[in-house]
Design a protein around this motif. Sequence first.
Motif, PDB file in Angstrom:
ATOM      1  N   SER A  84      35.748  43.508  35.873  1.00  0.00           N
ATOM      2  CA  SER A  84      36.183  43.519  34.458  1.00  0.00           C
ATOM      3  C   SER A  84      35.088  44.117  33.581  1.00  0.00           C
ATOM      4  CB  SER A  84      36.479  42.091  33.984  1.00  0.00           C
ATOM      5  OG  SER A  84      37.442  41.497  34.810  1.00  0.00           O
ATOM      6  N   GLY A  96      28.387  33.103  35.471  1.00  0.00           N
ATOM      7  CA  GLY A  96      28.864  31.768  35.811  1.00  0.00           C
ATOM      8  C   GLY A  96      29.663  31.827  37.072  1.00  0.00           C
ATOM      9  N   ARG A 141      19.215  30.642  33.010  1.00  0.00           N
ATOM     10  CA  ARG A 141      20.187  31.670  32.653  1.00  0.00           C
ATOM     11  C   ARG A 141      20.186  31.951  31.159  1.00  0.00           C
ATOM     12  NH1 ARG A 141      26.169  32.192  31.084  1.00  0.00           N
ATOM     13  NH2 ARG A 141      25.473  30.799  29.430  1.00  0.00           N
ATOM     14  N   TYR A 198      37.663  27.967  32.646  1.00  0.00           N
ATOM     15  CA  TYR A 198      36.772  28.459  31.589  1.00  0.00           C
ATOM     16  C   TYR A 198      37.245  28.069  30.186  1.00  0.00           C
ATOM     17  CZ  TYR A 198      33.641  31.105  34.586  1.00  0.00           C
ATOM     18  OH  TYR A 198      32.681  31.457  35.502  1.00  0.00           O
ATOM     19  N   ALA A 231      39.679  41.817  29.086  1.00  0.00           N
ATOM     20  CA  ALA A 231      38.953  43.059  28.817  1.00  0.00           C
ATOM     21  C   ALA A 231      39.766  44.261  29.277  1.00  0.00           C
ATOM     22  CB  ALA A 231      37.610  43.023  29.536  1.00  0.00           C
ATOM     23  N   GLU A 232      40.619  44.044  30.281  1.00  0.00           N
ATOM     24  CA  GLU A 232      41.435  45.125  30.830  1.00  0.00           C
ATOM     25  C   GLU A 232      42.605  45.455  29.918  1.00  0.00           C
ATOM     26  OE1 GLU A 232      40.443  42.416  32.344  1.00  0.00           O
ATOM     27  OE2 GLU A 232      39.577  42.901  34.283  1.00  0.00           O
ATOM     28  N   GLU A 260      37.479  37.348  24.959  1.00  0.00           N
ATOM     29  CA  GLU A 260      37.599  36.181  25.843  1.00  0.00           C
ATOM     30  C   GLU A 260      39.078  35.942  26.156  1.00  0.00           C
ATOM     31  OE1 GLU A 260      35.591  34.146  27.626  1.00  0.00           O
ATOM     32  OE2 GLU A 260      37.411  33.070  28.214  1.00  0.00           O
ATOM     33  N   ALA A 261      39.361  35.826  27.464  1.00  0.00           N
ATOM     34  CA  ALA A 261      40.758  35.714  27.881  1.00  0.00           C
ATOM     35  C   ALA A 261      41.263  34.277  27.867  1.00  0.00           C
ATOM     36  CB  ALA A 261      40.918  36.304  29.282  1.00  0.00           C
ATOM     37  N   GLU A 309      28.145  38.072  30.946  1.00  0.00           N
ATOM     38  CA  GLU A 309      27.600  37.279  32.057  1.00  0.00           C
ATOM     39  C   GLU A 309      28.711  37.204  33.092  1.00  0.00           C
ATOM     40  OE1 GLU A 309      27.519  34.959  34.463  1.00  0.00           O
ATOM     41  OE2 GLU A 309      26.934  33.139  33.374  1.00  0.00           O
ATOM     42  N   GLN A 326      31.730  25.452  30.014  1.00  0.00           N
ATOM     43  CA  GLN A 326      30.869  26.339  29.214  1.00  0.00           C
ATOM     44  C   GLN A 326      29.514  25.667  29.022  1.00  0.00           C
ATOM     45  OE1 GLN A 326      31.671  29.462  28.290  1.00  0.00           O
ATOM     46  NE2 GLN A 326      33.781  29.381  29.011  1.00  0.00           N
ATOM     47  N   GLY A 344      33.938  38.739  28.147  1.00  0.00           N
ATOM     48  CA  GLY A 344      34.054  37.366  28.640  1.00  0.00           C
ATOM     49  C   GLY A 344      33.116  36.472  27.849  1.00  0.00           C
ATOM     50  N   ALA A 345      33.422  36.333  26.558  1.00  0.00           N
ATOM     51  CA  ALA A 345      32.477  35.720  25.621  1.00  0.00           C
ATOM     52  C   ALA A 345      32.338  34.210  25.808  1.00  0.00           C
ATOM     53  CB  ALA A 345      32.897  36.033  24.191  1.00  0.00           C
TER      54      ALA A 345
HETATM   55  C1  LIG Z   1      30.599  33.171  33.246  1.00  0.00           C
HETATM   56  S1  LIG Z   1      31.477  32.900  31.806  1.00  0.00           S
HETATM   57  C2  LIG Z   1      30.316  33.444  30.570  1.00  0.00           C
HETATM   58  C3  LIG Z   1      30.599  32.878  29.205  1.00  0.00           C
HETATM   59  C4  LIG Z   1      29.589  33.302  28.144  1.00  0.00           C
HETATM   60  N1  LIG Z   1      29.511  34.740  28.020  1.00  0.00           N
HETATM   61  C5  LIG Z   1      28.233  32.761  28.456  1.00  0.00           C
HETATM   62  O1  LIG Z   1      27.372  33.532  28.842  1.00  0.00           O
HETATM   63  O2  LIG Z   1      28.043  31.555  28.332  1.00  0.00           O
HETATM   64  C6  LIG Z   1      32.641  34.189  31.892  1.00  0.00           C
HETATM   65  C7  LIG Z   1      33.699  34.158  30.803  1.00  0.00           C
HETATM   66  O3  LIG Z   1      34.431  35.358  30.884  1.00  0.00           O
HETATM   67  C8  LIG Z   1      35.806  35.084  30.714  1.00  0.00           C
HETATM   68  N2  LIG Z   1      36.514  36.154  31.442  1.00  0.00           N
HETATM   69  C9  LIG Z   1      36.547  36.347  32.777  1.00  0.00           C
HETATM   70  N3  LIG Z   1      37.242  37.452  33.072  1.00  0.00           N
HETATM   71  C10 LIG Z   1      37.639  37.975  31.891  1.00  0.00           C
HETATM   72  C11 LIG Z   1      38.375  39.131  31.543  1.00  0.00           C
HETATM   73  N4  LIG Z   1      38.842  39.948  32.474  1.00  0.00           N
HETATM   74  N5  LIG Z   1      38.613  39.377  30.236  1.00  0.00           N
HETATM   75  C12 LIG Z   1      38.133  38.524  29.281  1.00  0.00           C
HETATM   76  N6  LIG Z   1      37.451  37.412  29.560  1.00  0.00           N
HETATM   77  C13 LIG Z   1      37.185  37.144  30.850  1.00  0.00           C
HETATM   78  C14 LIG Z   1      35.998  33.715  31.310  1.00  0.00           C
HETATM   79  O4  LIG Z   1      37.138  33.082  30.777  1.00  0.00           O
HETATM   80  C15 LIG Z   1      34.688  33.034  30.920  1.00  0.00           C
HETATM   81  O5  LIG Z   1      34.804  32.359  29.704  1.00  0.00           O
END
Ligand SMILES: C[S@@+](CC[C@H](N)C(=O)[O-])C[C@H]1O[C@@H](n2cnc3c(N)ncnc32)[C@H](O)[C@@H]1O
Length: 570
Positions: free
Chosen positions: A329, A1, A225, A210, A300-301, A271-272, A315, A216, A249-250
């Motif tokens: 990440s 995304g 996608r 997000y 995730a870190e 998910e953050a 993603e 979302q 990043g769920a």
């Molecule tokens: C592009 S979206 C993808 C959401 C879902 N996986 C999907 O495919 O529909 C990226 C997601 O990762 C989360 N995110 C980004 N960086 C992150 C991190 N370092 N740790 C945890 N979550 C993270 C964002 O908040 C966002 O919800």
Amino acid sequence: GDVIVSGQSQGLGQQCSTNIIADEVKQMFSLDKAAASTACSCGKPLGMAGVCLKTEPVEIPQRQNEKEHEFLLASLSQLPSTSSPSFASPVARFFLLSGIAELHIHEELEPKRVDSFDLRTTQLFKLSPVQAVCISASPEAKEKTTYSTGILVQFRNEKECSSFYRAFELAKKKLSAQDSDLPNKILSLSKSTFDEKTDPSSAKMYFHYYGQLLHQQNMLEDYVRTEAYYAAVTENQADFVGRVVVDVGAGSGILSLFAAQAGAKHVYAVEASEMAEYASKLIAGNPLLAQRITVVKGKAEEIELPEKADILISEPMGTLLVNERMLESYVIARDRFLVPTGKMFPTLGRMHMAPFCDQNLYVEIANNALFWQQEAFYKVDLTPLHEPASQEYFSQPVVDAFDERLLVAQSISHVIDFKSVKEEDLYEIDIPLRFICTNGSQIHGLACWFDVLFNGSTTKRWLTTAPGEPTTHWYQVRCVLSQPLDVMPGQEITGRLHMIAHSAQSYIIHVTMSTELSGPGADQGGNPQTSSAKYNLKDPYLRMLQPKGFSLAQDHKPHHDGQIQSLTEH
Ligand SMILES: C[S@@+](CC[C@H](N)C(=O)[O-])C[C@H]1O[C@@H](n2cnc3c(N)ncnc32)[C@H](O)[C@@H]1O
């Protein structure tokens, strides 16, 4: 995304201490490598504040209720200072006792004189692979939220620097663990790689974005996608059955649900943002899958998981693949959670580049600055600002879906292998360019797009954002040159795409393109020319024709009935 947000955030409240420290560091040093070139009397190169420090890591055996990591140092002094080192033969020791985590510095032969730093308010910044600075809040400064004590550390080599850094992080982590009362072994560290490299206001805006369902939904509705992920998982069920999966990043939890559908033993949905709450709700609403999914709210870190993963799914792609810096990440999650033989979905990404000719786009951008050519705007001459306005417009990467026939040479690509790339490799991406023009025309810039591969054991599947393919919400990106180049058929174009990451989760892009005198087309009268420009990927010109441009892809219908639509196979 991808989050496409331009401009600065407003009213985000008080800056956190991390930012205050980072600002102070910036004030104390100009972070310019050239400044660190002189040498110490001991022969080692000096740091910017003139401190040389050698370390010898020594593991001290664990005593009852006490753990220590000790480093022998060559020299050390306080910052900011030009005075001589405060210790002749300093020793640094990480001191850990229940509820206390401190960095102690003392004279090797005089252990009673100790300078101590409370690790709760101390931060370590790596200035280079062999240089770090340690900044701490002094007790009286705490109320004023300013940080005043600092030491600059110059290491003999990267290994010693890394081992000191690890000991520092470990001590902080242990302190955090002591303080933490969280269930399920989920603990957050006081400061992570993410926090260290990300501007807090950027992170706040990013996770706020997000945290909203509408964004979302925007990604879920990109059927090119979503179908690609669904197909990649479903067609490679063998990679998921009975396996532990981490969804990095769920978001809404969609990929975790796909993995559970494919038979995963357990999925950790990390998910953050506040979206974690909605993900829990969505997952709970799918009870057959819910018992095999745990939502872990956090970065995730920073989060901890009770077991290693066999497969990561994520993603993390932004505009031009790397925007948002979420790939970093993903890579950190790989290093923290994935077993060495584990799989990553997606497995690799490729950035593709080709020169393009688009007179209409060029004129449109040039015309955007015409406003500033008025000589009598309410009797005010605006023309002094025409040139900077024009530069500003040309510094915006253009995001839209263009006709592939605008490309004037075969594209080249740059591969990023998610299984092996190092996080630091993504801080700076330098791609040499070389194209042979297929037809004589003007070149208005460099067009870029990306694809990712799901290298499943059963099926390999690509998700592409290429021009000419069904449009995705990433579209394509074009860096437009204010000075177009004239080329002959067969003429060679060389250049460079140089991307440098910045703390607002994006990149500054430098593009240089030159026509060469040599080559088949050159003898037909082409002159050597060079054009270069700088762009901020954080600040794009969104030029999509429809509000939902990827509706072009609506012929890829949402998946309702268990049938998988055929997608582009490479
Ligand atoms: C592009 S979206 C993808 C959401 C879902 N996986 C999907 O495919 O529909 C990226 C997601 O990762 C989360 N995110 C980004 N960086 C992150 C991190 N370092 N740790 C945890 N979550 C993270 C964002 O908040 C966002 O919800």
